[in-house]
Design a protein around this motif. Structure first.
Motif, PDB file in Angstrom:
ATOM      1  N   THR A  49      74.673 -32.983 124.016  1.00 43.06           N
ATOM      2  CA  THR A  49      75.361 -34.196 124.456  1.00 43.06           C
ATOM      3  C   THR A  49      75.117 -34.407 125.942  1.00 43.06           C
ATOM      4  O   THR A  49      75.304 -33.484 126.747  1.00 43.06           O
ATOM      5  CB  THR A  49      76.881 -34.099 124.193  1.00 43.06           C
ATOM      6  OG1 THR A  49      77.084 -33.810 122.815  1.00 43.06           O
ATOM      7  CG2 THR A  49      77.581 -35.381 124.569  1.00 43.06           C
ATOM      8  N   TYR A  93      78.056 -22.411 125.751  1.00 40.11           N
ATOM      9  CA  TYR A  93      77.374 -23.705 125.726  1.00 40.11           C
ATOM     10  C   TYR A  93      75.872 -23.527 125.926  1.00 40.11           C
ATOM     11  O   TYR A  93      75.443 -22.616 126.629  1.00 40.11           O
ATOM     12  CB  TYR A  93      77.901 -24.621 126.829  1.00 40.11           C
ATOM     13  CG  TYR A  93      79.352 -24.978 126.693  1.00 40.11           C
ATOM     14  CD1 TYR A  93      79.764 -25.966 125.812  1.00 40.11           C
ATOM     15  CD2 TYR A  93      80.320 -24.318 127.438  1.00 40.11           C
ATOM     16  CE1 TYR A  93      81.098 -26.297 125.684  1.00 40.11           C
ATOM     17  CE2 TYR A  93      81.654 -24.640 127.321  1.00 40.11           C
ATOM     18  CZ  TYR A  93      82.037 -25.635 126.441  1.00 40.11           C
ATOM     19  OH  TYR A  93      83.363 -25.956 126.309  1.00 40.11           O
ATOM     20  N   ILE A 116      75.989 -35.286 129.523  1.00 42.58           N
ATOM     21  CA  ILE A 116      77.262 -35.239 130.241  1.00 42.58           C
ATOM     22  C   ILE A 116      77.048 -35.669 131.692  1.00 42.58           C
ATOM     23  O   ILE A 116      75.929 -35.659 132.209  1.00 42.58           O
ATOM     24  CB  ILE A 116      77.892 -33.831 130.199  1.00 42.58           C
ATOM     25  CG1 ILE A 116      76.992 -32.812 130.918  1.00 42.58           C
ATOM     26  CG2 ILE A 116      78.189 -33.401 128.788  1.00 42.58           C
ATOM     27  CD1 ILE A 116      77.676 -31.503 131.216  1.00 42.58           C
ATOM     28  N   SER A 117      78.145 -36.023 132.341  1.00 45.85           N
ATOM     29  CA  SER A 117      78.076 -36.330 133.770  1.00 45.85           C
ATOM     30  C   SER A 117      78.244 -35.022 134.539  1.00 45.85           C
ATOM     31  O   SER A 117      78.916 -34.095 134.090  1.00 45.85           O
ATOM     32  CB  SER A 117      79.148 -37.340 134.157  1.00 45.85           C
ATOM     33  OG  SER A 117      80.423 -36.825 133.884  1.00 45.85           O
ATOM     34  N   PHE A 118      77.632 -34.977 135.710  1.00 43.55           N
ATOM     35  CA  PHE A 118      77.667 -33.759 136.506  1.00 43.55           C
ATOM     36  C   PHE A 118      77.695 -34.125 137.981  1.00 43.55           C
ATOM     37  O   PHE A 118      77.399 -35.249 138.369  1.00 43.55           O
ATOM     38  CB  PHE A 118      76.450 -32.868 136.195  1.00 43.55           C
ATOM     39  CG  PHE A 118      75.131 -33.486 136.565  1.00 43.55           C
ATOM     40  CD1 PHE A 118      74.522 -33.180 137.773  1.00 43.55           C
ATOM     41  CD2 PHE A 118      74.493 -34.366 135.701  1.00 43.55           C
ATOM     42  CE1 PHE A 118      73.308 -33.750 138.113  1.00 43.55           C
ATOM     43  CE2 PHE A 118      73.279 -34.936 136.031  1.00 43.55           C
ATOM     44  CZ  PHE A 118      72.684 -34.628 137.245  1.00 43.55           C
ATOM     45  N   PHE A 128      80.010 -29.097 136.405  1.00 43.95           N
ATOM     46  CA  PHE A 128      80.492 -29.994 135.360  1.00 43.95           C
ATOM     47  C   PHE A 128      81.747 -29.407 134.743  1.00 43.95           C
ATOM     48  O   PHE A 128      81.951 -28.206 134.735  1.00 43.95           O
ATOM     49  CB  PHE A 128      79.420 -30.238 134.288  1.00 43.95           C
ATOM     50  CG  PHE A 128      78.913 -28.995 133.625  1.00 43.95           C
ATOM     51  CD1 PHE A 128      79.491 -28.514 132.467  1.00 43.95           C
ATOM     52  CD2 PHE A 128      77.837 -28.299 134.171  1.00 43.95           C
ATOM     53  CE1 PHE A 128      79.023 -27.367 131.854  1.00 43.95           C
ATOM     54  CE2 PHE A 128      77.362 -27.154 133.565  1.00 43.95           C
ATOM     55  CZ  PHE A 128      77.951 -26.679 132.404  1.00 43.95           C
ATOM     56  N   LYS A 129      82.602 -30.283 134.260  1.00 44.43           N
ATOM     57  CA  LYS A 129      83.858 -29.880 133.639  1.00 44.43           C
ATOM     58  C   LYS A 129      83.624 -29.549 132.167  1.00 44.43           C
ATOM     59  O   LYS A 129      82.932 -30.276 131.458  1.00 44.43           O
ATOM     60  CB  LYS A 129      84.884 -31.002 133.727  1.00 44.43           C
ATOM     61  CG  LYS A 129      85.280 -31.363 135.134  1.00 44.43           C
ATOM     62  CD  LYS A 129      86.543 -30.673 135.491  1.00 44.43           C
ATOM     63  CE  LYS A 129      87.000 -31.178 136.863  1.00 44.43           C
ATOM     64  NZ  LYS A 129      87.844 -30.237 137.516  1.00 44.43           N
ATOM     65  N   ALA A 130      84.198 -28.439 131.741  1.00 45.21           N
ATOM     66  CA  ALA A 130      84.123 -28.041 130.329  1.00 45.21           C
ATOM     67  C   ALA A 130      85.200 -26.996 130.066  1.00 45.21           C
ATOM     68  O   ALA A 130      85.588 -26.249 130.964  1.00 45.21           O
ATOM     69  CB  ALA A 130      82.751 -27.484 129.992  1.00 45.21           C
ATOM     70  N   LEU A 175      74.621 -30.808 127.442  1.00 46.21           N
ATOM     71  CA  LEU A 175      75.457 -29.673 127.073  1.00 46.21           C
ATOM     72  C   LEU A 175      75.696 -29.734 125.572  1.00 46.21           C
ATOM     73  O   LEU A 175      76.294 -30.693 125.075  1.00 46.21           O
ATOM     74  CB  LEU A 175      76.781 -29.728 127.846  1.00 46.21           C
ATOM     75  CG  LEU A 175      77.588 -28.458 127.907  1.00 46.21           C
ATOM     76  CD1 LEU A 175      76.826 -27.371 128.661  1.00 46.21           C
ATOM     77  CD2 LEU A 175      78.915 -28.719 128.583  1.00 46.21           C
ATOM     78  N   ASN A 193      69.048 -35.379 134.158  1.00 48.75           N
ATOM     79  CA  ASN A 193      70.093 -35.379 133.138  1.00 48.75           C
ATOM     80  C   ASN A 193      70.521 -33.957 132.835  1.00 48.75           C
ATOM     81  O   ASN A 193      69.702 -33.035 132.866  1.00 48.75           O
ATOM     82  CB  ASN A 193      69.596 -36.033 131.840  1.00 48.75           C
ATOM     83  CG  ASN A 193      69.347 -37.505 132.002  1.00 48.75           C
ATOM     84  OD1 ASN A 193      70.151 -38.216 132.571  1.00 48.75           O
ATOM     85  ND2 ASN A 193      68.223 -37.969 131.494  1.00 48.75           N
TER      86      ASN A 193
END
Length: 137
Positions: free
Chosen positions: A91, A119, A93-95, A112-114, A88, A85
Motif C-alpha cells: 500500500t 511490515y 503511504i505518506s512519509f 512514517f506512522k504505523a 508498506l 514512493n
C-alpha cells in the motif's frame, strides 16, 4: 485534347508533390520522436545503473508509533525524495524525510506512522530503482 492532357499532367504532378511533402513531414516528425525517446531511454538506463540506495538501519518509536528508516545513497546520482514512493505491505503511504534531496554518500531518515508489527517496506526511487526491507517493531 493537348491542353487537357497538359492540365491533367500538372494536376497529377502537383498532387504527387503534395503527397510526398506530407509523407516526408510525417517521416521527419516520427524520426524526431524516436530519437528523443532513445535519448530518454539512455538517460534512464544510466540513472538506473548508477543508483545504489541501501537501507542501513531502522527503529520503531513506540511512544509516537513511528518507524524511522535510515537510507544511504551509495550511487552517483542524487534524487528529490518528494518524487519517490514508500510502499508498506503493498500500500502506498505518506512519509516524511529528514532532507528533501538525497545526494551521493549521504544518509537520510524516512519516517512514517504505523502500528507495531512486521511490515514489508519498499522505497521506490523516481528512476524505478527499488529497495526492500522487512521492518518490525
Amino acid at each position: 485534347m493537348g491542353f487537357s492532357y497538359t492540365v491533367a499532367a500538372v494536376i497529377m504532378l502537383s498532387s504527387t508533390l503534395i503527397f510526398f511533402g506530407i509523407v516526408y513531414s510525417s517521416y521527419v516528425q516520427s524520426n524526431t520522436s524516436i530519437t528523443n525517446a532513445n535519448q530518454k531511454l539512455i538517460k534512464n538506463i544510466y540513472n538506473l545503473e548508477n543508483t545504489k540506495i541501501e537501507i542501513v538501519s531502522y527503529y520503531y518509536n513506540s511512544s509516537s508509533s513511528t518507524f524511522y528508516v535510515n537510507v544511504t545513497d551509495n550511487g552517483s546520482t542524487s534524487f528529490n525524495l518528494s518524487e519517490s514512493n514508500v510502499i508498506l505491505n503493498g500500500t502506498l503511504i505518506s512519509f516524511n524525510e529528514s532532507n528533501q534531496y538525497i545526494f551521493p554518500l549521504e544518509t537520510i531518515t524516512i519516517s512514517f506512522k504505523a502500528s507495531p508489527g512486521i511490515y514489508s517496506f519498499e522505497l521506490v526511487m523516481p528512476d524505478g530503482y527499488e529497495v526492500f526491507k522487512e521492518v518490525k517493531s
